[in-house]
Motif scaffolding. Sequence first.
Motif, PDB file in Angstrom:
ATOM      1  N   THR A   1      -6.547 -12.162   8.807  1.00  0.00           N
ATOM      2  CA  THR A   1      -7.129 -10.896   9.260  1.00  0.00           C
ATOM      3  C   THR A   1      -8.563 -11.096   9.750  1.00  0.00           C
ATOM      4  OG1 THR A   1      -5.713  -9.741   7.703  1.00  0.00           O
ATOM      5  CG2 THR A   1      -7.582  -8.515   8.555  1.00  0.00           C
TER       6      THR A   1
ATOM      7  N   ASP B   1      -0.827  -9.062  13.077  1.00  0.00           N
ATOM      8  CA  ASP B   1      -1.288  -9.349  11.724  1.00  0.00           C
ATOM      9  C   ASP B   1      -0.246  -8.784  10.756  1.00  0.00           C
ATOM     10  OD1 ASP B   1      -2.961 -10.327   9.803  1.00  0.00           O
ATOM     11  OD2 ASP B   1      -4.187  -8.509   9.672  1.00  0.00           O
TER      12      ASP B   1
ATOM     13  N   THR C   1      -4.013  -7.452   3.629  1.00  0.00           N
ATOM     14  CA  THR C   1      -3.118  -6.776   4.571  1.00  0.00           C
ATOM     15  C   THR C   1      -1.820  -6.356   3.887  1.00  0.00           C
ATOM     16  OG1 THR C   1      -4.013  -8.303   6.159  1.00  0.00           O
ATOM     17  CG2 THR C   1      -2.069  -7.088   6.857  1.00  0.00           C
TER      18      THR C   1
HETATM   19 MG    MG Z   1      -4.564 -10.237   6.066  1.00  0.00          MG
END
Ligand code: MG
Length: 480
Positions: free
Chosen positions: A48, A146, A112
């Motif tokens: 990320t 992502d 994430t």
């Molecule tokens: Mg991430």
Amino acid sequence: MSLNKELHRLARKSRLDSLSHHLKTRVEQGLEQRIKLAITGLSRSGKTVFISSFAHHLLQSDLGTSLPFFAASADGRIIAARDLSTGSIQPFPLAKTLDGLRTYPPHWPDSTETLSEICLALRYRRSPGLGRVLGEHATLYIDLIDYPGEWLLDLPLLELTFEQWCQQQRQLFAQAPRASAAQAWLARQHDIDWLAPATDAELAQLSETFRTLLQQLREPPHSLSLLQPGRLLMPGELAGSDLLNLFPILTAFPENPAEAADDSLLVRLQQAYDRYCQDVVRPFYQDHFRHFDRQIVLVDCLKTLNRGRACFNDMQLALNTLLQSFNYGRSGLLRRLFSPRISRVLFAATKADHVTANQHHNLDRFLQLMVESAQRDIRFEHVDTRCLALASVRATQAAEARLDGQHLSCLRGMRKDTGEEIALFPGEVPVELPGDADWNSERFRFVDFAPRPLPAGPLRPEHHIRLDQAADHLLGDLFR
Ligand SMILES: [Mg+2]
Ligand SMILES: Nc1nc2c(ncn2[C@@H]2O[C@H](COP(=O)(O)OP(=O)(O)O)[C@@H](O)[C@H]2O)c(=O)[nH]1
């Protein structure tokens, strides 16, 4: 010339102009390139932060101020850059992440939990020779996604039957540190009659116990990487779904599985596994992991050195398993299914700002050792690969200390855990895989740093380490 003739001539010229403009646009469009860059890395490897910083620098690449080794930008050929992802259903939270890195005190993005995407458009001036033939300007579109790193480890499941997966897991759980950490779970499995009927509640309860075990194995002191199924750890939109009710059989696999009753635990687990692969893993890869043109594989070498041999071995195994199943060769399952053609791979050791500049070369070399066999396989397929230590966001500054009359290269920054300002000598990165003595000496103690605030205005080269070399390796040849 009569007015009529003149009007006629002008009309023809205008038609020709518009035709020529039209053709030129078509030619340009035909040659416009859209590339999908696969960001591959285990959980917490820095995906990320990399995507945010890469996008941030590319969106400023027309300024030519922050990426001196990214030739297209340094040569002033990028005219303008734009983020086209705002209309996307799942846009990558770039503004939020950058805000977090600009506020005081700045902070790293949260981990994430779901999938998001970003599309960048770079409008650039063609190289002089080609410009005359193809039109002066062109646009390169770059797609990045992502997603939680945990999901990536589900990829190898697509190539395994339930029985094969159980066999692999059995081998893993027979060794330290899993064997001791999972003692209670293994004992419980020994008491299970796999051929007896099982209710939904039993299946859900056993799966929950396994999920708790996976969570423990992910956390220190184990800090393991090869943890499957990934969605049990990071369910995303599947939280609470019975698609996640599954676990591997770690005892001897029942004989004559074909004769088991439909309501037996064995058959229910087999069906749950097939459904998980079919309804969860396959759509994820089909929708997002096909037609990749380039790939960056992010590896946190320093953290794995800190955590000791078992964690290091497990991460190496996880990486190699993962890259094998990407399989760049002709016979790989994924290639057969989705025919991705990855023509360039960059292996990147992230967080290079956790060591002094004179260690970056060692970090390149160490990464090379970690991914050696995978890299060799990929090269065999004529894929261009390179290993590079980088920092997407540079959190430390170089400093010097004097010890016994000698100059020592040090780092200055804020500790991530306490926020305390420190100056330290982080130690050396080994250039060989560590031996027993190294692991036992507690030699590796690389510290995590909090970010330094990013400016609101133009970025500069000191805000990253070698992100420009990464961009040049991954994209440089596309700016023709
Ligand atoms: Mg991430
Ligand atoms: N110092 C430093 N730390 C980084 C960098 N990139 C990532 N990190 C650290 O690694 C953690 C995980 O990064 P993240 O991008 O969220 O990993 P992901 O799980 O692969 O997406 C962050 O919270 C930071 O502590 C970097 O370039 N420099």
